[in-house]
Design a protein around this motif. Sequence first.
Motif, PDB file in Angstrom:
ATOM      1  N   ASN A  96       1.106  -1.041  -0.193  1.00 23.67           N
ATOM      2  CA  ASN A  96      -0.228   0.098   0.176  1.00 23.67           C
ATOM      3  C   ASN A  96       0.854   1.533   0.147  1.00 23.67           C
ATOM      4  N   ALA A  97       1.997   0.946   0.880  1.00 23.01           N
ATOM      5  CA  ALA A  97       3.035   1.910   0.889  1.00 23.01           C
ATOM      6  C   ALA A  97       3.361   2.320  -0.240  1.00 23.01           C
ATOM      7  N   THR A 100       0.542   3.834  -2.868  1.00 21.81           N
ATOM      8  CA  THR A 100       0.269   5.452  -2.744  1.00 21.81           C
ATOM      9  C   THR A 100       0.942   6.333  -3.079  1.00 21.81           C
ATOM     10  N   GLY A 101       2.705   5.839  -3.779  1.00 19.77           N
ATOM     11  CA  GLY A 101       3.231   6.750  -4.113  1.00 19.77           C
ATOM     12  C   GLY A 101       4.606   7.015  -2.648  1.00 19.77           C
ATOM     13  N   LYS A 102       4.018   6.279  -2.447  1.00 19.85           N
ATOM     14  CA  LYS A 102       5.855   6.619  -1.367  1.00 19.85           C
ATOM     15  C   LYS A 102       6.859   5.896  -1.451  1.00 19.85           C
ATOM     16  N   SER A 103       8.279   6.143  -1.852  1.00 18.50           N
ATOM     17  CA  SER A 103       9.369   5.677  -2.778  1.00 18.50           C
ATOM     18  C   SER A 103       9.914   4.955  -1.605  1.00 18.50           C
ATOM     19  N   THR A 104       9.865   5.845  -0.051  1.00 21.43           N
ATOM     20  CA  THR A 104      10.790   4.994   1.260  1.00 21.43           C
ATOM     21  C   THR A 104      10.274   5.090   2.683  1.00 21.43           C
ATOM     22  N   VAL A 105      10.042   3.533   2.835  1.00 19.22           N
ATOM     23  CA  VAL A 105       9.630   3.212   4.011  1.00 19.22           C
ATOM     24  C   VAL A 105      10.700   3.021   5.299  1.00 19.22           C
TER      25      VAL A 105
END
Length: 161
Positions: A96-97, A100-105
């Motif tokens: 999901n991250a 939704t466009g998150k390139s870094t967790v």
Amino acid sequence: MIRINIICIGKIKEKYFTDAISEYAKRLTAFCKFAVVELAEEKIRNNNPNEAEISEVIEAEGERILKKIGAGDYAVAMCIEGKQLSSEELSAMLDNAAITGKSTVDFIIGGSYGLSNKVKNRADFKLSMSKMTFPHQMARMVLSEQIYRAFEISTNGKYHK
């Protein structure tokens, strides 16, 4: 390719933990850019610190952690009051991250006294590994394995059965 960071306080001294984390880091290269970001532990003046000294340590470590979290990063605070997830749920959270466009967790593991409220408030999600308490070195190793397992789940790999 998504970037996964484990931002943590302190260094691991035990070779068996560093070897295991290195193995999962190697396996993760097929799925993500993986890094462990170790920040210095705050030195405490005595062996029996009072509440004010502990608070100073937590805040100082928290400030260093916050400097490592990018403005657009998806931050996951590892803390006892967080939500416990199954491996499948962790996999879905990482998927999901990315969707939704998150390139870094960023997974954040605090020092021996925990995480500052500023770090917890910055977090997009609070995750608990268990109601039990683990040494931070072991938590880092288990988290590395679970991140690898999460990617295996999302790609229908053979590792997770």
